[in-house]
Design a protein around this motif. Structure first.
Motif, PDB file in Angstrom:
ATOM      1  N   ALA A  39     -64.440 -14.217  33.021  1.00  0.00           N
ATOM      2  CA  ALA A  39     -63.794 -13.436  32.071  1.00  0.00           C
ATOM      3  C   ALA A  39     -63.243 -12.142  32.660  1.00  0.00           C
ATOM      4  O   ALA A  39     -62.277 -11.430  31.862  1.00  0.00           O
ATOM      5  CB  ALA A  39     -65.150 -13.084  30.936  1.00  0.00           C
TER       6      ALA A  39
ATOM      7  N   LEU B 276     -62.573  -2.908  32.564  1.00  0.00           N
ATOM      8  CA  LEU B 276     -62.893  -4.167  31.659  1.00  0.00           C
ATOM      9  C   LEU B 276     -63.945  -5.103  32.010  1.00  0.00           C
ATOM     10  O   LEU B 276     -63.564  -5.556  33.029  1.00  0.00           O
ATOM     11  CB  LEU B 276     -61.468  -4.609  31.308  1.00  0.00           C
ATOM     12  N   VAL B 277     -65.061  -5.128  31.283  1.00  0.00           N
ATOM     13  CA  VAL B 277     -66.177  -5.839  31.915  1.00  0.00           C
ATOM     14  C   VAL B 277     -65.880  -7.358  31.570  1.00  0.00           C
ATOM     15  O   VAL B 277     -66.237  -8.372  32.216  1.00  0.00           O
ATOM     16  CB  VAL B 277     -67.391  -5.387  31.514  1.00  0.00           C
ATOM     17  N   GLY B 278     -65.500  -7.544  30.253  1.00  0.00           N
ATOM     18  CA  GLY B 278     -65.298  -8.887  29.782  1.00  0.00           C
ATOM     19  C   GLY B 278     -64.548  -9.058  28.599  1.00  0.00           C
ATOM     20  O   GLY B 278     -64.234  -8.088  27.834  1.00  0.00           O
TER      21      GLY B 278
ATOM     22  N   HIS C 133     -63.191  -6.795  23.710  1.00  0.00           N
ATOM     23  CA  HIS C 133     -63.430  -6.505  24.913  1.00  0.00           C
ATOM     24  C   HIS C 133     -64.490  -5.851  25.137  1.00  0.00           C
ATOM     25  O   HIS C 133     -64.947  -4.987  24.201  1.00  0.00           O
ATOM     26  CB  HIS C 133     -62.374  -5.742  25.451  1.00  0.00           C
TER      27      HIS C 133
ATOM     28  N   GLY D 167     -55.939  -2.683  28.221  1.00  0.00           N
ATOM     29  CA  GLY D 167     -56.377  -4.039  28.024  1.00  0.00           C
ATOM     30  C   GLY D 167     -55.674  -4.572  26.862  1.00  0.00           C
ATOM     31  O   GLY D 167     -55.369  -5.625  26.679  1.00  0.00           O
TER      32      GLY D 167
ATOM     33  N   LEU E 243     -57.906 -10.949  32.277  1.00  0.00           N
ATOM     34  CA  LEU E 243     -56.757 -10.099  31.743  1.00  0.00           C
ATOM     35  C   LEU E 243     -55.671  -9.997  32.922  1.00  0.00           C
ATOM     36  O   LEU E 243     -54.623  -9.795  32.651  1.00  0.00           O
ATOM     37  CB  LEU E 243     -57.208  -8.853  31.231  1.00  0.00           C
TER      38      LEU E 243
END
Lengths: 1083, 321
Positions: free
Chosen positions: A495, B235-237, B226, B198, A499
Motif C-alpha cells: 500500500a 503517506l503511510v497507506g 489515506h 497524495g 501512489l
C-alpha cells in the motif's frame, strides 16, 4: 549341378546342357533345339531356366520361337507342350501388363497375353491351364467376374486344380469374400501341401481380413519359415506388429519392416509404413525419400494415395501448406471413393483452412463427415469454417452437434463458447464453464486461456466476485499473491507504494529478499485482466501494483502504462498521468491509444492546440481508422465552435460542419458507433432539429443500456437538454435526476445546475433553490452556483411580490429570501475582491442594489400586509364593540321602558351622540387608512416602474428566449458532444472530458454568470454587453459542462477489455490449431 | 470487529441530512446525536431509540456542519449562509452568532480541550479559530499561497478549505482543501508547518487517530482513504474500495477501526491492522454525508455506537463491537 540332355537326332547321343551355364546368346541354344528337333518340353525347361536367372530376353526369345508357326506345324500333334509354351508367354505378358505403370503399354501387354491364351485355346478348348492363365490375366486386368468364370470352368472339370483354386481364391479375396477365399486356399493347400509359400500368404491375408489375427500371424510366420525372404509376409507381420500399438510391438514391427525393405527396397507398402513411422519420429527427410520411392514403384491407386498422403502430412507438419496442399490433392485424386481412404480429405481441408480457402475446405470436410458422420473433430472444423464464412448459425449447429455427440469433449465446448462470445455471452459462459468442469473431471489442467475467458465474461456480466475467483484460479500460485491476498498483506506492505506509480523499488526489494519475482508469459493477460477487475472493484491501489508488476517484467506492455495513467487521471493527478502516457509512447511512438489519451490529458490541461495536434497524430497513426481519434477531433471542433469567446458565427459554422463531417466519417466506418451517433445528434440539436436529435438520442440511449462497459450518461443529459429546449420541463427534470443517480452517485454539480435551471424555467423556485444548495454543497468552491442561488432567491421574491394575493407569511418568507440573496451577493462581492472568479463586481453590486430595493419594497409590502392584518383585527374589534354598544342600548331601552324617564331619555340621546362620534372617528380612521393605502400604491407604482423596466426586460427576454432556446439547443448539443466525446473516449479509454471541463472553467464563470444574468431580465438590462449571444454562450457553457469525464473513465475499461479478449482469443485459437495437428497425428 | 444495525429513522429530516455529530453525555443526560440538514434545521436525538428531542431552527440555508463541545453542553451549527450559531445543547439558547467575512464556513471542530472552535474558511484559504469563552476570533491560520507555475488557477484547484481536524493532544490542526492537499498547522505558534500530498481531489473529511497524534486519516473524492504520518509528511497507506467520493471519515474510540461514508451510498468499516475493508453497510439509498462514532463516557461506556446520515433524509445507528 542341374543339366538337361538334348537328344541328338537320329542317334543315341545327347547334348548335355548345363543349366547353370546357359549361353548368353539364346540363339545358340535355339539352334541346337531346332537342329535336334528337341522335344518341346525341353524348350520350356530351358526358357524357364533363363527366366529364373533373370534373363528375360532369352526366355522370351526361346518361347516366342517355340510359339512360332513353324513349330506349330512341325510339332502339330504335340499339343500339350505347345499349349504350355503359349500359356507361359501369356502368363509372362500378363505379368508385364500387371506391373507396367504406363497405361498404353500395359494395354499392349495385355493384348499380347490375350492373343497367346486365345491361341492356346484354339489348340485345345479344354486345357485347364489355359483357362487358369486366362483367369489370371483377367484378374490382372481387374475383370474379376470374368476371371471367376474362367477359374470356374477349370474347377468344374477338376475341382482340385491348384492354380485354379488359387485363382478363384484370389477372386473371392478381391470380392471381399474372405471366408470363401480362405476355404479355397485351404483346399489348395490340402491338395498340394508343398505348394509355394505364397498360398499360405493368401491364407494369412484372409485370416487377417477376417480379423483372426493370431491365425494370420501363424500363417505369415509359416510363410517365413518356408521362405525367409518373403517380403509380403514380412510386411504383413510388421503391419500386425505396428497395429498392436505397443512400444515393443512397434519396435519389432519396424525391425521386420526394415528387413523387408532391405530384402526388397521397392515394396510400396513397406515404404509407406516406414514413411509413416518416420513421420512420427519426425525424420521428414526420410519420409520424403521413402514415399517418393514408393510412388515410383507402384501404380496401385490406394497405395499411391497413401504415399501422397504421407508426403503431404510431412509438409503439413513442417508448415509448408502449399506443398502439403498439392500432395493432399494428389492423394485425393488417387481415391475413387472417399470411403476407401478419407484422411487426405481431412488434411486437405485443414490446409485449405490455413490458406483461407474456406469453401474448398468446406466440401472436403463434408466428405469426411459423410464417412464419419459423428466425427467431432470434423464437426468442429466445419463449425469453424461456417463461422469464418459468416454463417454463424450453421457453425453453432455443428459445434452443438459435436458437443452432443461427445458431451465430454472439453475442447468442443471451449470452441462452442468462443463461437458464442460475440452473439450470446451467457451461453458462451455456460459452454466455457462446462469445458472447465470437463477438464477438471478429466484430471487435466484447465487451460489458462479458458479461465481467462470465463473471467472476462463474468466481468462483462458484472459478476465481479466470481470473475475475481476465476482470474485467481487462472493465475495460480505466484508472486502476485503477496499483493492481493489479505493474509500476506501485512508482510509486504504494497500500500505504501501505491501512489508512486512508477516505483519499482518494491519488486527489487522483493527480489533482494530472496523472493522470486516471476510472471510467466501466459499469465500476463490474466494478471492484467485481474488488475482491470480490481479497478472496477475500486481497489485501484492493488491494481496499480499489479500493473507495475507486469511492467517490471514486461516493460513494453503499453496497456499497463495506459491503465496506470488512467488510474492517475481518475485521481486527478494529470501531470503523473501525462508522464505515464509518455512512457507508453516511448515504447511505441505511434500507439494510437496512448496518443488519444495524451490528447485528452492535454485538453484537460487546457492545451488546446497541442491536444489537437496529438489527436491528429493518433488519427494518422491508424490511417484515420481509429474512430476514437476521429471522434476526439470531432469533439474538439465542436468545442471550438461552441467555445469561441467572440462567437464568430462564420468560424462557429465551420467548426460545426467539420465536427459533423468527422462524426459522419466515423459513422460510415462503424455504423453502430454510439458516440458518433450521439455527436451527430448534438450537431443536429445545435442546428435546431430537435426531433431528429431526440430520435437519435433515444436510440443511442437504448443501445447503450445493458453492458457494464458502455456507460453513456451524456446521452441522458442530451435527451434532457432536448426536452428542456422543447419546454418539457417535467421530463427533463426526470431525465436529469435519473442520470445523476444512475451514473454519478448524485455527485455531479453540473447536472444539478441543469436541474436547477430547468426548475427555474418552470418557475419552481423552491426546488431551484434547494437544488442549487445541493450543488453548492457538492462543489463549494464554485461561486457561480452561489450567484445562481442568489438570483433564484431574488427571482422568487420578486415573483411573490408580484402576486395579486399573498399572505403575510409569504411576504415574510420573501423578505427572508431577499435578505439571503443580499447576503449571498455581498459575500460574493467580498469574495471577488479576493479571488478571480470572473464575476463582474459591478453586476453583483447591481444585484445587491436591486435586491435591497426589492427588500425595501418588500418591507413596505410587509408592513402593508401586516397593517392589513391589523386592520382586519381592528375591524373585528370594532364589530365587537358595536355589538356591545347595541347590547348596552337594548339594555338602556329596557331601562327606559321600565323607568319611562324623560331625563333619562336625554341621557340616552347623549349616549347615542357619543356613539355617533365614535363612528365618525372610525370613519376617519378608515379614510386615513385608504390614504395610506394610496401611498402604498404609489410604492407599488415604484415597483410598477420596476416592473415596467422588467417588462422591457421581458421583451428583451422574449428575444432572448429565441436566443435562449437556441442556446439551450446549443447546450444540449454541447452536452451531446460531450457525450460523444465520452464515447470516443471509450474507444480509446482516455479522454475527452477535460476539454469540456476546461471550457466550463474558462467560460463558466463569466458565461455562467452571464447565463444567470440571462435568466434575470434585469441582468440583461444591466449588462450592456449582454446581448443574446452572451446568454447563449452562457447556456452553452452550461451545457458544455456536462460531463464528459465520467464517461471517459468508464469507456476506457471497455477498450482494454476488448483488447484483452482479443488476445485471449488469439491464444485459444492457437491452441485449437495445435489440437488439430494433434488429431491429424492420431489419424 | 463489526457493525450491527440498531435503528434507522427514515425521513428524520425533511430533506437531505448533511451533518452529524455526538454531543457527549453530561451529568444530567446521556449523549445526544446532532444532525444538520438541507431543511435548515438541526435536530437532536436521544440514542439508542433515536427519539427526537428537539428541532432547532434559525438557519436560512442548508446546515452543512455541526460540532459539539467535548463537555457536551455547547454545540455549533453552520449553514451555507456562512453563519455559525453557537447554542446551548439543552436549552437551545443562542450563545453566539459568528461570522468572519469574507470567509465562508465549512467544517467545524472543537479542540479536544474545548477551548477553541476551528472553522474551515472555504475560499479564504484559511481556518478561523474562535475562543469558546469570549467567542472572539483568536487567530486565522492561512495556508501560504503556493508559488505555482499555474497562473490560470481554476476554481477547483484553489486552496479552498473544506475540512479540519484536531490532533488528540490539541497541538496540531490539519485542514483539507479542494485541490486535495492537506495542510498541517502548529496551533500554539499559529504557524503553517507543511502540506501532505497524495490526493488530487477534494478532501472533505479528516480525522486524527485518538491515540497516535501523528496518524491522520483523510477522505477524498478520489475514492480513497489515506493514512498519513502527519508529522513526518509521509503517506503511510491507502485504502481503496469505495466506488465514488469518500465524503466522511471517523475513527473509532478504540483507535482500531475507521468508518467511512461515500457517495456510493455505503458505509464501510475498515480494520486498521489489516488495512482492509471488513464490512460494508448498504442500508442508505443515497450518498452518506456523515459518520460519527459516539465518544466514550456516560453510563454505558462499553457499547460502541456509530451513526450515519445521508441524502436519503435518514439517520442510521449501528452497534460497533
Amino acid at each position: 549341378m542341374a543339366s538337361v540332355y538334348i537328344p541328338v537326332q537320329n542317334s543315341e547321343e545327347e547334348v548335355r546342357v548345363n543349366l547353370d551355364q546357359l549361353p548368353r546368346d539364346a540363339s545358340d541354344i535355339l539352334d541346337i533345339l531346332k537342329a535336334e528337333q528337341a522335344p518341346l518340353d525341353l524348350w520350356l525347361i530351358i526358357a524357364r531356366e533363363y527366366f529364373k536367372q533373370g534373363k528375360v530376353d532369352q526366355f522370351r526369345q526361346i518361347l516366342e520361337e517355340g510359339a512360332s508357326p513353324e513349330i506349330d506345324e512341325y510339332y502339330a500333334d504335340i499339343r500339350y507342350e505347345r499349349i504350355a509354351i503359349l500359356n507361359a508367354l501369356g502368363a509372362y505378358y500378363s505379368y508385364l501388363g500387371k506391373i507396367e505403370t504406363k497405361q498404353r503399354e500395359k494395354e499392349e501387354h495385355f493384348i499380347l497375353a490375350t492373343q497367346y491364351y486365345n491361341k492356346a485355346s484354339r489348340i485345345d478348348m479344354h486345357e485347364p491351364s489355359t483357362w487358369v492363365g486366362k483367369g489370371q490375366l483377367l484378374l490382372a486386368k481387374g475383370e474379376v467376374e470374368q476371371a471367376s468364370a474362367a477359374f470356374k470352368i477349370v474347377l468344374d472339370g477338376d475341382r482340385d486344380n491348384v492354380p485354379a483354386l488359387l485363382g478363384q481364391a484370389c477372386v473371392e479375396f478381391n470380392r471381399g469374400r474372405f471366408s470363401d477365399s480362405l476355404e479355397l486356399y485351404k483346399r489348395a493347400l490340402q491338395v498340394f501341401p508343398n505348394c509355394p509359400a505364397a498360398v499360405r500368404l493368401g491364407i494369412g491375408l484372409c485370416r487377417y481380413k477376417l480379423g483372426q489375427f493370431e491365425k494370420a500371424r501363424q500363417a505369415f510366420e509359416r510363410v517365413l519359415q518356408l521362405d525367409p525372404e518373403n517380403v509380403e509376409a514380412l510386411v504383413a507381420l510388421a503391419i500386425m506388429d505396428l497395429r498392436a500399438n505397443e512400444a515393443v510391438g512397434i519396435r519389432k514391427g519396424m525391425v521386420k519392416m526394415q528387413r523387408a525393405f532391405e530384402l526388397y527396397p521397392y515394396c510400396a507398402m513397406a515404404l509407406n509404413y516406414l514413411a509413416n513411422h518416420f513421420f512420427f519420429t519426425g525424420q521428414h527427410f526420410l519420409v520424403e525419400q521413402l514415399t517418393e520411392t514408393a510412388l515410383a514403384v507402384t501404380n496401385h491407386g490406394p497405395t499411391k494415395s497413401h504415399s501422397y498422403y504421407n508426403l503431404a502430412r510431412s509438409y503439413h507438419s513442417k508448415g509448408d501448406y502449399d506443398k502439403a496442399g498439392v500432395y493432399y490433392m494428389a492423394s485425393v485424386k488417387e481415391i475413387s471413393k472417399p470411403h476407401e481412404f478419407v484422411f487426405p480429405y481431412y488434411g486437405l481441408g485443414q490446409v485449405q483452412i490455413k490458406l483461407g480457402d474456406f469453401r474448398s475446405a468446406l466440401s472436403n470436410f463434408e466428405k469426411v463427415l459423410e464417412v464419419y458422420p459423428d466425427n467431432c473433430e470434423t464437426l468442429k472444423a466445419l463449425a469453424y469454417i461456417y463461422v469464418q464464412l459468416g454463417q454463424t448459425d450453421k457453425g453453432h449447429e455443428f459445434i452443438r452437434k459435436a458437443t452432443k455427440i461427445d458431451p465430454r469433449d472439453a475442447q468442443a465446448f471451449l470452441e462452442l463458447g468462443e463461437l458464442l462470445i460475440l452473439s450470446d455471452t451467457g451461453a458462451a459462459l455456460d459452454a466455457f464453464k462446462t469445458a472447465r468442469t470437463l477438464f477438471k473431471k478429466g484430471g487435466e489442467d484447465v487451460p489458462i486461456e479458458l479461465l481467462n475467458n470465463i473471467g472476462v465474461l463474468q466481468f462483462e456480466r458484472g459478476e465481479f466476485e466470481l470473475a475475481k475467483q476465476t482470474f485467481k484460479e487462472a493465475l495460480g500460485d505466484g508472486i502476485w499473491l503477496s499483493f492481493f491476498s489479505e493474509a500476506n498483506k501485512t508482510s509486504i506492505d504494497a500500500a505504501t507504494s501505491t501512489l508512486q506509480f512508477k516505483d519499482m523499488q518494491l519488486f527489487h526489494d522483493l527480489e533482494s529478499n530472496g523472493h522470486h519475482v516471476e510472471v510467466p508469459w501466459d499469465k500476463v493477460t490474466v494478471l492484467f485482466n485481474l488488475a482491470r477487475l480490481l479497478e472496477q472493484l475500486n481497489e485501484s491501489g492493488t491494481a496499480s501494483v499489479l500493473y507495475r508488476l507486469i511492467l517490471f517484467k514486461y516493460p513494453d506492455y503499453i496497456d499497463a502504462y495506459l491503465r496506470l495513467a488512467a488510474i492517475a487521471k481518475a485521481r486527478n493527478n494529470i501531470l503523473l498521468s501525462i508522464e505515464l502516457v509518455n512512457d507508453a509512447l516511448k515504447v511505441d511512438v505511434k500507439c494510437p491509444n496512448a496518443l488519444s489519451m495524451l490528447g485528452e490529458l492535454e485538453l484537460k490541461n487546457d492545451d488546446w492546440v497541442k491536444a489537437k495536434e496529438t489527436l491528429r497524430r493518433a488519427s494518422d497513426a491508424t490511417d484515420g481508422k481509429d474512430s476514437y481519434a476521429t471522434l476526439s477531433l470531432g469533439n474538439w471542433n465542436y468545442f471550438a465552435a461552441v467555445r469561441n469567446e467572440k462567437r464568430n458565427p462564420k468560424l462557429e459554422a465551420t467548426h460545426l460542419e467539420k465536427a459533423k463531417e468527422l462524426y459522419t466519417r466515423v459513422m460510415i466506418q462503424h455504423s453502430a458507433n454510439l458516440y458518433a451517433a450521439n455527436g451527430a445528434a448534438v450537431v443536429f440539436a445545435e442546428k435546431g432539429h430537435f426531433d431528429v436529435s431526440k430520435d437519435i438520442f433515444a436510440q443511442v440511449q437504448e443501445a447503450a443500456s445493458g453492458s457494464v462497459f458502455v456507460q453513456m450518461p451524456d446521452v441522458w443529459i442530451n435527451l434532457a437538454h432536448v426536452y428542456f429546449a422543447q419546454g418539457n420541463f417535467a421530463l427533463a427534470v426526470k431525465m436529469y435526476q435519473n442520470c445523476l443517480r444512475k451514473f454519478y452517485h448524485n455527485t455531479d454539480s453540473q447536472i444539478l445546475l441543469y436541474l436547477a435551471r430547468t426548475h427555474y424555467e418552470a418557475e419552481q423556485w423552491q426546488d431551484c433553490i434547494k437544488t442549487l444548495q445541493r450543488a453548492i454543497h457538492l462543489a463549494p468552491s464554485n461561486y457561480t452556483l452561489r450567484f445562481d442561488a442568489g438570483v433564484a432567491m431574488q427571482k422568487f421574491s420578486a415573483s411573490t411580490l408580484q402576486k395579486a394575493k399573498r399572505t403575510a407569511d409569504e411576504v415574510r418568507a420573501t423578505v427572508a429570501g431577499l435578505q439571503n440573496a443580499v447576503r449571498i451577493f455581498s459575500q460574493l462581492s467580498a469574495a471577488s475582491n479576493l479571488h478571480i472568479h470572473g464575476f463582474d463586481e459591478k453586476k453583483i453590486d447591481t444585484h445587491v442594489g436591486y435586491c435591497t430595493h426589492l427588500l425595501s419594497a418588500a418591507k413596505v409590502h410587509l408592513e402593508a400586509a401586516e397593517r392589513e392584518e391589523q386592520q382586519i383585527r381592528q375591524r373585528q374589534e370594532l364589530a365587537r364593540q358595536v355589538a356591545l354598544a347595541e347590547e348596552a342600548r337594548r339594555k338602556a331601552e329596557e331601562q327606559r321602558k321600565i323607568q319611562m324617564d324623560r331625563r333619562k331619555h336625554e341621557d340616552e340621546l347623549k349616549i347615542v351622540q357619543q356613539q355617533e362620534e365614535n363612528f365618525k372617528r372610525v370613519k376617519e380612521q378608515w379614510k386615513s387608512s385608504t390614504h395610506s393605502k394610496r401611498r402604498e400604491r404609489s410604492d407599488d407604482e415604484d415597483g410598477g416602474t420596476a416592473e415596467k423596466k422588467r417588462r422591457k426586460g421581458g421583451k428583451r427576454r422574449k428575444k432572448d428566449k429565441h436566443s435562449k432556446s437556441h442556446n439551450d439547443t446549443e447546450e444540449a448539443e454541447a452536452d451531446m458532444m460531450d457525450e460523444q466525446e465520452m464515447e470516443d473516449e471509450d474507444v480509446d479509454m482516455n479522454s475527452r472530458e477535460e476539454p469540456q471541463t476546461q471550457m466550463n472553467d474558462d467560460e463558466e464563470n463569466p458565461h455562467g454568470l452571464l447565463a444567470l444574468a440571462g435568466l434575470e431580465d434585469s441582468d440583461a438590462d444591466d449588462e450592456p454587453a449582454g446581448p443574446p449571444s452572451t446568454i447563449s454562450r452562457r447556456r452553452q457553457a452550461l451545457s458544455e459542462s456536462d460531463d464528459d469525464q465520467p464517461i471517459m473513465r468508464q469507456t476506457s475499461p471497455v477498450r482494454e477489455q476488448s483488447v484483452d479478449m482479443e488476445e485471449s482469443d488469439g491464444e485459444i485459437r492457437d491452441e485449437k490449431r495445435h489440437e488439430d495437428d494433434g488429431s491429424d497425428e492420431e489419424k | 470487529m463489526k457493525l450491527a444495525g440498531i435503528k434507522s429513522i427514515d425521513n428524520a429530516h425533511d430533506d437531505s441530512v448533511w451533518a452529524v455529530t455526538w454531543a457527549p453525555a453530561t451529568a444530567t443526560r446521556p449523549p445526544l446525536l446532532l444532525t444538520g440538514s438541507l431543511d435548515e434545521t438541526v435536530r437532536l436525538w436521544k440514542s439508542d431509540d433515536l427519539v427526537l428531542e428537539r428541532t432547532n431552527t434559525g438557519h436560512c440555508l442548508g446546515v452543512a456542519s455541526v460540532a459539539a463541545h467535548p463537555l457536551g453542553s455547547i454545540a455549533a451549527s453552520s449553514s451555507l449562509d456562512s453563519f455559525v450559531r453557537v447554542f446551548d445543547v439543552d436549552s437551545n439558547a443562542t450563545i453566539a452568532t459568528l461570522e468572519a467575512p469574507p470567509s465562508e464556513v465549512w467544517q467545524m471542530r472543537f479542540d479536544p480541550k474545548g477551548a477553541i472552535l476551528a472553522v474551515a474558511g472555504g475560499g479564504s484559504a484559511s481556518v478561523n479559530l474562535w475562543d469558546t469563552s469570549t467567542w472572539e476570533l483568536v487567530v486565522t491560520l492561512s495556508i501560504p499561497r503556493v508559488e505555482g507555475p499555474k497562473p490560470s488557477d481554476k476554481s477547483g484547484s484553489k486552496k479552498f478549505v473544506l475540512s479540519v481536524a484536531w490532533s488528540p493532544d490539541g497541538k496540531r490542526l490539519a485542514c483539507g482543501s479542494m485541490d486535495g492537499t492537506i495542510s498541517v498547522f502548529d496551533v500554539q505558534r499559529a504557524k503553517f508547518l507543511h502540506h501532505l500530498e497524495g490526493h488530487f481531489m477534494p478532501v472533505r473529511s479528516l480525522v486524527y487517530s485518538p491515540y497516535d497524534p501523528r496518524l491522520l486519516f483523510s477522505a477524498s473524492d478520489d475514492g480513497n482513504v489515506h493514512m498519513y504520518d502527519a508529522e513526518g509528511k509521509a503517506l503511510v497507506g491507502t485504502m481503496s474500495g469505495h466506488a465514488s467520493w469518500v465524503l466522511c471519515v471517523d475513527v473509532s474510540p478504540d483507535g482500531a477501526a475507521i468508518a467511512t461514508g461515500s457517495s456510493d451510498r455505503t458505509v464501510r468499516l475498515w480494520d486498521l491492522n489489516m488495512r482492509a475493508s471488513v464490512q460494508t453497510m448498504s442500508n442508505h439509498t443515497d450518498q452518506v454525508w456523515g459518520v460519527a462514532f459516539r465518544p466514550p463516557g456516560g453510563n454505558d461506556v462499553r457499547s460502541g455506537r456509530l451513526a450515519s446520515v445521508s441524502d436519503d433524509k435518514s439517520i442510521s445507528l449501528y452497534d460497533y463491537s
